[in-house]
Design a protein around this motif. Structure first.
Motif, PDB file in Angstrom:
ATOM      1  N   HIS A 343     -12.188  -0.206   6.233  1.00  0.00           N
ATOM      2  CA  HIS A 343     -11.215  -1.298   6.193  1.00  0.00           C
ATOM      3  C   HIS A 343     -11.111  -1.916   7.584  1.00  0.00           C
ATOM      4  N   HIS A 345     -11.327  -6.060   9.821  1.00  0.00           N
ATOM      5  CA  HIS A 345     -11.355  -7.520   9.732  1.00  0.00           C
ATOM      6  C   HIS A 345     -12.169  -8.115  10.870  1.00  0.00           C
ATOM      7  N   HIS A 375      -9.793 -10.737   4.545  1.00  0.00           N
ATOM      8  CA  HIS A 375      -8.792 -11.095   3.539  1.00  0.00           C
ATOM      9  C   HIS A 375      -9.363 -12.088   2.529  1.00  0.00           C
ATOM     10  N   GLU A 415     -10.793  -7.315   1.442  1.00  0.00           N
ATOM     11  CA  GLU A 415      -9.436  -6.828   1.196  1.00  0.00           C
ATOM     12  C   GLU A 415      -8.778  -7.898   0.346  1.00  0.00           C
ATOM     13  N   HIS A 470      -3.183   0.445   2.212  1.00  0.00           N
ATOM     14  CA  HIS A 470      -1.756   0.544   2.575  1.00  0.00           C
ATOM     15  C   HIS A 470      -0.856   0.263   1.378  1.00  0.00           C
ATOM     16  N   ASP A 531      -8.119  -0.337   9.649  1.00  0.00           N
ATOM     17  CA  ASP A 531      -7.684  -1.715   9.401  1.00  0.00           C
ATOM     18  C   ASP A 531      -7.792  -2.513  10.716  1.00  0.00           C
ATOM     19  N   HIS A 533      -8.469  -5.008  13.636  1.00  0.00           N
ATOM     20  CA  HIS A 533      -8.655  -6.451  13.787  1.00  0.00           C
ATOM     21  C   HIS A 533      -9.376  -6.762  15.099  1.00  0.00           C
TER      22      HIS A 533
END
Ligand SMILES: Nc1nc2c(ncn2[C@H]2C[C@H](O)[C@@H](COP(=O)(O)OP(=O)(O)OP(=O)(O)O)O2)c(=O)[nH]1
Ligand SMILES: [Mg+2]
Ligand SMILES: [Mg+2]
Ligand SMILES: [Zn+2]
Length: 581
Positions: A343, A345, A375, A415, A470, A531, A533
DNA sequence: GCCGTTTTCGGCCCGACTGTTTTCAGTCG
């Protein structure tokens, strides 16, 4: 009533009983019960319906009956009766540093004080110093306690905020000459999601210079204690810091003591007593007069009790002592076993780096494979990808895979938003083109339980959705979790082979420890993901691993500890799992 | 109020620091 409300009622009763002067062990039983309900990975209503309340350690027949009364009627007669004697608002006085049950009672009986406002007025008027066993200093300390409470509150701090502060302070103190060992202890070492304070430990032959340096650190606002082995301060940001300093030959029992939890300590000390030993932070003292046993390491301390080493993240008295005694301690996941991150981005949505840059950074950190999961379209605020852009991204992923060679693999993922009405953000044929599909909630988190739960279930029952990220959407200290029927969700995840995430970002830690534990009990696979970024956020992984450890997760149940081939095989099974039902 | 290789009553962890104490209670870790 929900778990939180039941726990809160018991906690308040515990305080009221203590103020009333009841048997302290009775009050403590209520406090332990409150914690047991708070830490339950299941809805207390479901446990009650199954007739299993007394299976919860710390809940006997009496408290089980009280829980049932609360769940069926919404209130508790015992509480109402107690409240006629001890005003519930009086319990609020205990939030003030320096006021315990005895003082609260004294203030109520002599001055008629029933709440914080009245206490502040009485203290400012100089009335407290006239009371027996009180003086000007006690009054000043209470005024200070009230001021601290008003200024900083008594909210617990997210682990992610406390952690760097603790490391920074420790580094400063470690530089003092004479310091031989240092550690962050307490709830931070156990990786609780929030901490009340920072607990620091130092080994040194001479404590005095260290204490001096500690209480005069620039970030210290006030000093609430300063002794030969222990000092406490409040920082300008409101955080309390406790420091304990002892000689290095007692390091093992000292670290054991200060890491806690309190409940774990008490269990170990009870165990020691049964073996004719008294355990404290200094060592083991045999009852028969044999010489004291010193332990330089925690391993030695556990060994003295005949126990295997227990990781700090397990030390909550949630069954780890029994497990250790019977040789059934789980071999929980360790960070070096994690070989992927599923996961993250990129700049395609709201991340900072390119696909290749993220992949390169992950590879440099030891990953064998990753999933790029930007996303989806409807999340405009995060520049979610249209189907067209998603397909363009596939080409970039192919190129990056070529550039990085055969020892590394980038999975193309998403995601994907589960929209407010429960619809998924991409059609099935688009999802079918992807290697790894995450579904998650970012909007309409305040929906009623049935609705929010159904959204997650919709995703779980889609054959292309591989993982729920999450799940509750909470941001610790900022945004409450969505109201979910977690038991139903975890059961559905187990049946369908849908992976549940333990999000490692310390603001999320979602699933949290107790739900990860329940997931393990129900046979759910989890993934521990950052997650990220940007590249730095890969380094938050240890918070997720700690949370998973607190959930008793083992490597066989953590999919990103698996080789890629095993994960891909697992993902292929999901559609079959669905048709089998 | 809970709980049991000291099983259904009688224990329930152990110590530091502070303030008002002439011997230790209260609070906190
Ligand atoms: N044996 C024993 N140890 C205790 C007791 N209270 C606290 N400790 C130990 C274990 C704790 O983890 C450690 C630090 O105390 P804290 O009050 O800071 O608790 P902890 O850090 O666990 O949680 P927190 O997030 O600060 O509320 O001291 C106690 O009553 N008995
Ligand atoms: Mg602490
Ligand atoms: Mg502390
Ligand atoms: Zn994300």
């Amino acid at each position: 009533m929900n778990n939180r409300e039941v726990a809160h009622t018991f906690a308040t009763i515990a305080d009221m009983l203590a103020i009333r002067g009841d048997n302290i062990h009775r009050a403590l039983a209520y406090r332990r019960a409150a914690e047991a309900i708070q830490d339950l990975g299941q809805d207390v209503n479901q446990v009650a319906a199954a007739g299993k309340l007394t299976d919860i350690p710390g809940i006997g027949q009496t408290l089980a009956d009280k829980i049932k009364e609360m769940l069926t009627t919404g209130h508790l007669t015992f509480y109402d009766k107690l409240a006629q004697e001890i005003p519930p608002s009086l319990v609020g006085l205990l939030r003030v540093d320096g006021i315990g049950p005895k003082r609260a009672r004294q203030l109520y009986e002599t001055l008629g004080i029933t709440n914080l406002d009245e206490l502040a007025q009485a203290a400012q008027a100089g009335k407290l110093r006239e009371l027996p066993k009180m003086g000007a200093k006690s009054e000043a300390k209470i005024l200070q306690g009230i001021a601290d409470l008003e200024k900083h509150g008594d909210e617990r701090i997210p682990l992610g905020e406390a952690w760097p502060l603790a490391q920074e302070m420790l580094a400063t103190l470690a530089a003092i000459s004479g310091v031989t060992q240092t550690a962050v202890a307490g709830s931070a070492r156990r990786m609780r999601e929030t901490v009340h304070d920072i607990d620091l430990l130092i080994a040194a032959a001479d404590a005095a210079p260290i204490m001096d340096a500690f209480v005069s650190l620039p970030q210290v606002e006030s000093v609430s204690g300063r002794g030969p082995t222990k000092s406490s301060v409040t920082l300008v940001n409101g955080l309390q810091v406790d420091l304990r300093v002892l000689p290095a030959d007692r390091w093992g029992t000292l670290l054991l003591y200060f890491t806690g939890s309190k409940a774990h300590n008490v269990r170990l000390r009870e165990l020691a007593l049964k073996q004719g030993l008294s355990l404290n932070e200094y060592g083991f003292t045999p009852a028969d007069g044999r010489p004291e046993i010193l332990c330089a390491t925690e391993e030695e301390a556990y060994q003295t009790l005949g126990l295997p080493y227990i990781l700090p993240t397990l030390r909550e008295d949630r069954g780890e002592i029994e497990a250790a005694l019977s040789g059934a301690l789980p071999d929980v996941i360790r960070i070096e076993q994690i070989v992927s991150d599923l996961h993250m981005h990129t700049a395609w949505s709201d991340g900072k780096l390119s696909v290749l840059e993220m992949a390169t950074a992950a590879k440099a950190r030891g990953c064998q494979y990753i999933a790029i999961t930007d996303h989806s379209a409807s999340l405009g605020i995060a520049h979610g990808l249209s189907v067209e852009r998603l397909r363009q991204q596939a080409e970039k992923i192919r190129q990056a895979n070529e550039a990085l060679g055969p020892d590394f693999r980038i999975l193309h993922g998403t995601e994907m938003e589960i929209k407010a009405d429960g619809a998924l953000d991409y059609p099935d044929e688009v999802l079918a083109e992807l290697d790894f599909v995450i579904a998650s909630l970012h909007v309409s988190l305040k929906q009623p339980r049935e609705q929010a739960t159904q959204r997650i279930l919709n995703a779980i029952h889609n054959p292309h959705v591989d993982m729920i990220a999450h799940p509750t959407g909470r941001l610790i200290g900022e945004r409450p979790p969505a109201d979910l029927d977690m038991e139903t969700i975890l059961q559905a995840a187990a049946e369908t082979g849908t992976i549940m995430e333990v999000n490692a970002n310390p603001h999320r830690l979602d699933l949290k420890d107790i739900y990860a534990r329940r997931a393990m009990e129900l046979g759910v696979k989890i993934a521990i993901n950052t997650d990220a970024h940007n590249a730095d956020q890969f380094d938050l992984l240890h918070f997720g691993v700690g949370t998973a450890q607190r959930g008793w997760a083992t490597a066989v149940n953590v999919v990103n500890a698996w080789p890629l081939a095993q994960l891909l095989a697992w993902l292929q099974e999901k559609p079959k799992n669905l048709t089998r039902r």
